[in-house]
Design a protein around this motif. Structure first.
Motif, mmCIF file in Angstrom:
data_model
loop_
_atom_site.group_PDB
_atom_site.id
_atom_site.type_symbol
_atom_site.label_atom_id
_atom_site.label_comp_id
_atom_site.label_asym_id
_atom_site.label_seq_id
_atom_site.Cartn_x
_atom_site.Cartn_y
_atom_site.Cartn_z
ATOM 1 N N ILE A 102 0.766 -1.227 0.022
ATOM 2 C CA ILE A 102 0.021 -0.153 -0.067
ATOM 3 C C ILE A 102 0.812 1.333 -0.031
ATOM 4 O O ILE A 102 0.806 2.179 -0.819
ATOM 5 N N THR A 144 0.085 3.896 -3.238
ATOM 6 C CA THR A 144 -0.089 5.296 -2.742
ATOM 7 C C THR A 144 0.580 6.090 -3.695
ATOM 8 O O THR A 144 -0.141 7.382 -4.212
ATOM 9 N N THR A 197 -10.508 -0.824 1.284
ATOM 10 C CA THR A 197 -10.146 0.154 2.271
ATOM 11 C C THR A 197 -9.038 0.876 1.965
ATOM 12 O O THR A 197 -8.947 2.189 2.247
ATOM 13 N N SER A 198 -8.049 0.263 1.290
ATOM 14 C CA SER A 198 -6.846 1.012 0.975
ATOM 15 C C SER A 198 -7.061 1.796 -0.189
ATOM 16 O O SER A 198 -6.847 3.123 -0.112
ATOM 17 N N SER A 221 -8.746 4.961 1.193
ATOM 18 C CA SER A 221 -7.811 5.683 1.943
ATOM 19 C C SER A 221 -6.977 6.502 1.042
ATOM 20 O O SER A 221 -6.748 7.692 1.361
ATOM 21 N N LEU A 223 -7.090 4.918 6.940
ATOM 22 C CA LEU A 223 -7.276 3.683 6.897
ATOM 23 C C LEU A 223 -7.682 3.360 8.661
ATOM 24 O O LEU A 223 -8.698 2.506 8.900
ATOM 25 N N ASN A 233 -11.318 1.741 9.040
ATOM 26 C CA ASN A 233 -11.312 0.543 9.614
ATOM 27 C C ASN A 233 -12.185 0.513 10.820
ATOM 28 O O ASN A 233 -12.722 -0.367 11.298
ATOM 29 N N SER A 256 -7.572 -5.380 11.272
ATOM 30 C CA SER A 256 -7.734 -4.030 11.118
ATOM 31 C C SER A 256 -6.817 -2.925 11.364
ATOM 32 O O SER A 256 -6.489 -1.977 10.658
ATOM 33 N N SER A 296 -3.480 -0.822 9.551
ATOM 34 C CA SER A 296 -3.555 0.604 9.640
ATOM 35 C C SER A 296 -2.130 1.130 10.240
ATOM 36 O O SER A 296 -1.549 2.185 10.009
ATOM 37 N N GLY A 308 -11.216 -4.637 6.944
ATOM 38 C CA GLY A 308 -11.506 -3.808 5.846
ATOM 39 C C GLY A 308 -13.173 -4.405 5.315
ATOM 40 O O GLY A 308 -13.907 -4.863 6.099
#
Length: 284
Positions: A25, A30, A39-40, A43, A59, A63, A86, A90, A137
């Motif tokens: 991630i 990113t 969720t990534s 985010s 995150l 989460n 979760s 993060s 997630g």
């Protein structure tokens, strides 16, 4: 997970899988804006829309909301280690952001970056799934949907992932959106491939003129057991002892080399198995 050793192994593999996912991630998703669902992906988009927020912080927020919903609708006992996963994921992302900030991608080769953005989280997820846990997630969403609806969960999650990828396309450009769609499908295949690779064993069948030697080698040298039965050759009509055993890749090579020395005319078949369940291997 009864003994301390088994728990230590479980904890190590769980955290290793989560760290690899976090590395994928932070290091590749990113900086390239690869919002490939989940969720990534959300985010990464949130960190872009609110510049003061980093991906790790986003995150935590997402989460945290999902864990709260999971506890409300499923209960703490059902959530189990998913709560830890979760927040640990993060935390790992936030740690990497502080230790090794990424202001730009490693290379100018977007396809190469995508390969690692898919491979690292896929390997991490495979390790986590293989020990019977999850990365949290959207898995929490899937658990809730599974309990309260008859919806096809896989299709629903795929649609949500593609929607996030489309959002990324509108935010970062069509090329990035298309890479996100490609990565979404690629990850699904790679996770399955990694899991099969982790669990792969060799189902070996041996017919030898030295059955006692084969039996002793399997039991004493390889520290495995075997199923032994008597069969009759269709051509010769002779009774033969047949050994069937399950070995690792290395053990199968050792057995083959041993047979080459003691009985070059032995009959040997080796078949790949993606998963073996039972004593000495994985439990149900």
């Amino acid at each position: 997970m009864g003994s301390p050793g088994e728990f230590a192994k479980y904890a190590f593999l769980l955290n290793l899988g989560l760290f690899l996912t976090a590395a994928g991630i932070h290091l590749f998703k990113t900086p390239n804006h690869f919002a490939m669902g989940g969720t990534s992906g959300m985010s990464i988009i949130m960190a872009t829309l609110w510049p003061g927020m980093n991906v790790g912080g986003a995150l935590f927020i997402i989460n945290g909301i999902l864990v709260a919903l999971g506890i409300i609708f499923l209960g703490v006992k059902t959530m189990g280690v998913t709560i830890y996963s979760s927040f640990a994921l993060s935390a790992f992302v936030s740690l990497l952001e502080k230790v090794y900030p990424m202001s730009a991608p490693f290379t100018n080769d977007t396809l190469l970056e995508l390969c690692f953005a898919v491979a690292l989280p896929a390997a991490g997820s495979a390790i986590v799934f293989n020990v019977g846990a999850s990365t949290g997630g959207t898995d929490i969403v899937a658990m809730i949907l599974s309990k309260y609806t008859s919806m096809e969960i896989g299709r629903a999650l795929l649609i949500s992932d593609l929607a996030i990828a489309a959002w990324a396309g509108g935010l970062y450009g069509i090329a990035t959106g298309l890479y996100c769609v490609l990565g979404t499908f690629a990850k699904a295949f790679m996770v399955d491939s990694f899991i099969e690779s982790l669990n792969q064993r060799k189902v070996v069948t041996v017919i030898s003129s030295h059955p006692e030697d084969v039996k002793a080698f399997i039991l004493e040298k390889l520290h495995r057991s075997a199923t032994v039965y008597t069969a009759e050759g269709a051509y010769t009509g002779q009774a033969e002892q047949v050994f069937t055993t399950v070995l690792t890749r290395r053990q199968a090579v050792l057995l083959r080399n041993h047979l080459r020395r003691v009985d070059p005319k032995a009959f040997l078949t080796i078949v790949n198995s993606s998963e073996i369940v039972g004593k000495g291997f994985r439990t149900l």
